[in-house]
Scaffold this active site. Sequence first.
Site, PDB file in Angstrom:
ATOM      1  CB  THR A   1      -0.990  -0.018   1.408  1.00  0.00           C
ATOM      2  OG1 THR A   1      -1.725  -0.987   0.821  1.00  0.00           O
ATOM      3  CG2 THR A   1      -1.464   1.106   1.225  1.00  0.00           C
TER       4      THR A   1
ATOM      5  CB  THR B   1      -3.975  -0.806  -1.386  1.00  0.00           C
ATOM      6  OG1 THR B   1      -3.166  -1.271  -0.742  1.00  0.00           O
ATOM      7  CG2 THR B   1      -5.554  -1.265  -0.811  1.00  0.00           C
TER       8      THR B   1
ATOM      9  CD  GLU C   1      -3.597  -6.964   1.235  1.00  0.00           C
ATOM     10  OE1 GLU C   1      -3.336  -6.657   1.690  1.00  0.00           O
ATOM     11  OE2 GLU C   1      -3.199  -7.990   0.996  1.00  0.00           O
TER      12      GLU C   1
ATOM     13  CD  GLU D   1      -7.392  -4.349  -1.273  1.00  0.00           C
ATOM     14  OE1 GLU D   1      -6.549  -4.423   0.110  1.00  0.00           O
ATOM     15  OE2 GLU D   1      -6.259  -3.875  -1.778  1.00  0.00           O
TER      16      GLU D   1
ATOM     17  CB  SER E   1      -9.986  -2.039   4.671  1.00  0.00           C
ATOM     18  OG  SER E   1      -9.067  -0.729   4.631  1.00  0.00           O
ATOM     19  CB  SER E   2      -6.279  -1.973   8.614  1.00  0.00           C
ATOM     20  OG  SER E   2      -6.418  -3.342   8.824  1.00  0.00           O
TER      21      SER E   2
ATOM     22  N   GLY F   1       1.008  -0.422   5.356  1.00  0.00           N
ATOM     23  CA  GLY F   1       1.096  -1.250   6.290  1.00  0.00           C
ATOM     24  C   GLY F   1       0.444  -2.465   6.996  1.00  0.00           C
TER      25      GLY F   1
HETATM   26  N1  GLU Z   1      -5.129  -4.397   2.490  1.00  0.00           N
HETATM   27  C1  GLU Z   1      -4.895  -3.969   3.277  1.00  0.00           C
HETATM   28  C2  GLU Z   1      -6.087  -2.643   3.880  1.00  0.00           C
HETATM   29  O1  GLU Z   1      -6.903  -2.768   3.311  1.00  0.00           O
HETATM   30  C3  GLU Z   1      -3.896  -2.624   3.236  1.00  0.00           C
HETATM   31  C4  GLU Z   1      -2.552  -3.562   2.528  1.00  0.00           C
HETATM   32  C5  GLU Z   1      -1.341  -2.550   3.385  1.00  0.00           C
HETATM   33  O2  GLU Z   1      -1.309  -1.766   4.053  1.00  0.00           O
HETATM   34  O3  GLU Z   1      -0.163  -3.022   3.249  1.00  0.00           O
HETATM   35  O4  GLU Z   1      -5.729  -2.916   4.885  1.00  0.00           O
END
Ligand code: GLU
Length: 615
Positions: free
Chosen positions: A430, A448, A450, A469, A493-494, A514
């Site tokens: 990301t 991102t 992913e 994703e 998601s984060s 991250g």
């Molecule tokens: N797929 C992660 C999310 O949506 C993000 C991936 C990343 O930050 O490395 O939170």
Amino acid sequence: MVDTEVRSRSALRRAGVLTAAALAAGGLVAAGPAAALPSAAPPGASVNAGRPAPPSPATSTGTGGAVSSVDAEASRIGLEVLRKGGNAADAAVATAAALGVTEPYSAGIGGGGYFVYFDAASGEVTTIDGRETAPAAMESDAFIDPATGAPYPFFDAVYSGLSVGVPGTLATWESALDEFGTESLKEMLKPSILLATRGFEVDETFRAQTEANQARFEQFPATAELFLPGGELPVVGSTFRNPDLAKTLREIALRGTDAFYEGAIADEIADLVQDPITTDDATLPAYPGAMTADDLADYATLLQDPTHVEYRGLDVYGMAPSSSGGTTVGESLNILENFEPSADDPGQALHLYLESTAHAFADRNAYVGDPAFVDVPTETLLSQEFADARACEIDPDAASVKPVAPGALDATGCAAAAAAMPEGAEGPSTTHLSVVDRWGNAVAYTLTIEQTGGSGMTVPGRGFLLNNELTDFSFVPNPDDPNIVEPGKRPRSSMSPTIVLDDGEVRYVVGSPGGSTIITTVVQILLNRIDLGMTMPEAVAAPRATQRNTAAVLAEADFISEYADDLAPYGHVINPTGEIGAAAAIEVDADGLMTAAAEPERRGGGTGLVLEPAD
Ligand code: GLU
């Protein structure tokens, strides 16, 4: 309740945004196809002609506008948009498009993301959910191997058609420009068409990311051809060109997002997902996915209210579900509001930080999923009462036993609910960008594909990777888990693009990549800045640790050497890990002085620029 409005692309078309007439009226196609657009150049990596790179400081202070991202070219392109009179939304789209060129393993039109916008004139914060969606024909047991009844191994799922969600990034750019911007998509894509055509200088990070993916990329011929030209890793210092991407972006610039979501490109994406193309000797199973061209044509961004909490008198806005970023950052801050972390006692401050995020993660894992499919208690998770009940479970002197249970939603005192819900795997890739313009508008945008390298599948001849994703879903279809696969659903998601206002004016803009550590990184940066008295550049650079309701805290080596002794009395188990995140932030002080603060070192260092540097 969070208000959500679906921004289907047909609705935008009805509003005139996507019609050829509108394009022409905006001066977009009046000069004839491609007349004003950069043309193609030879592909791949070649020896750099020696053009000296302009300075790319991690931190700059000044006025007039600021851009912060992980990449020098992208930050410069965003700043140029601001210089020419574009606003923060315009610059954010141009910066993001450039990141799709120079950070192709983290961002690009094959992925998705979340866009948070502060409009200084109205004082309103609005967000765009541009998250990828599961195809309409994807079933809840899609990640279960029918031969064994067990989930597929995580990385077999990543490098497959199964993991690819319907991309939302391009629709996000369109929505952002339509809702908040002043420029056309065509204009905002131009610098990236040029960048993909002329190429960018390969740095250590790009080479290392390619190397880490080499064994997988070699199994997908279109990806190997693009990123391993001549079968070799790109050489540091050489120029990497992507004429296929330039051509794709040019087509989108001329025809609008229909060029991507309908017609040849959409058909090619669906074909590749349904029938991944691998080499004859490939060892990856490359499972097929269920995406169809109709899934692409039906993609819609969601325009929705942000999350909001007050922290130390500041207003903190973030991304509501389908991201868990806003609720989990918000709940952690609300928990911390019960205490007084201070630089005088770093051990105590960090103990409270680690406990706040552990408890907030227990609630995230139990309650947050796509609200179109799950009843997410967003309001409760963001309420001070709920956080107070969670805080009263925290012992100020000792680490709790992890995992802690989620809180009961109706609790008013100290009370935990059922057993903890395990967290699914999330990849650490990301990219994030922050922008503030001269009018005080601001954007926090995290995008991102992913994993670093996404699904590993490049659409042949189109120059971009498809995301993975959908591996953010929980693989096991446990009906109690809010994040199981469902047709058309967005995986949790984060991503935590965050804007902090002080008395109605933008003060901080923060975000990071991250995976699920994004949440803790954003909380830690805000804690560093607001409570521990660090400057924003110090808050970004400071060593990080992450506690996501797991048995051990994971911490960077510098965090352990600096703080392990301070934390020792509290009894946390702390294990070393590599870099956590790669943040990009901006601070605007009460006098309007802007500090763009990117990473000095993580991920090779980022670039924070301001339009008029202070002396
Ligand atoms: N797929 C992660 C999310 O949506 C993000 C991936 C990343 O930050 O490395 O939170």
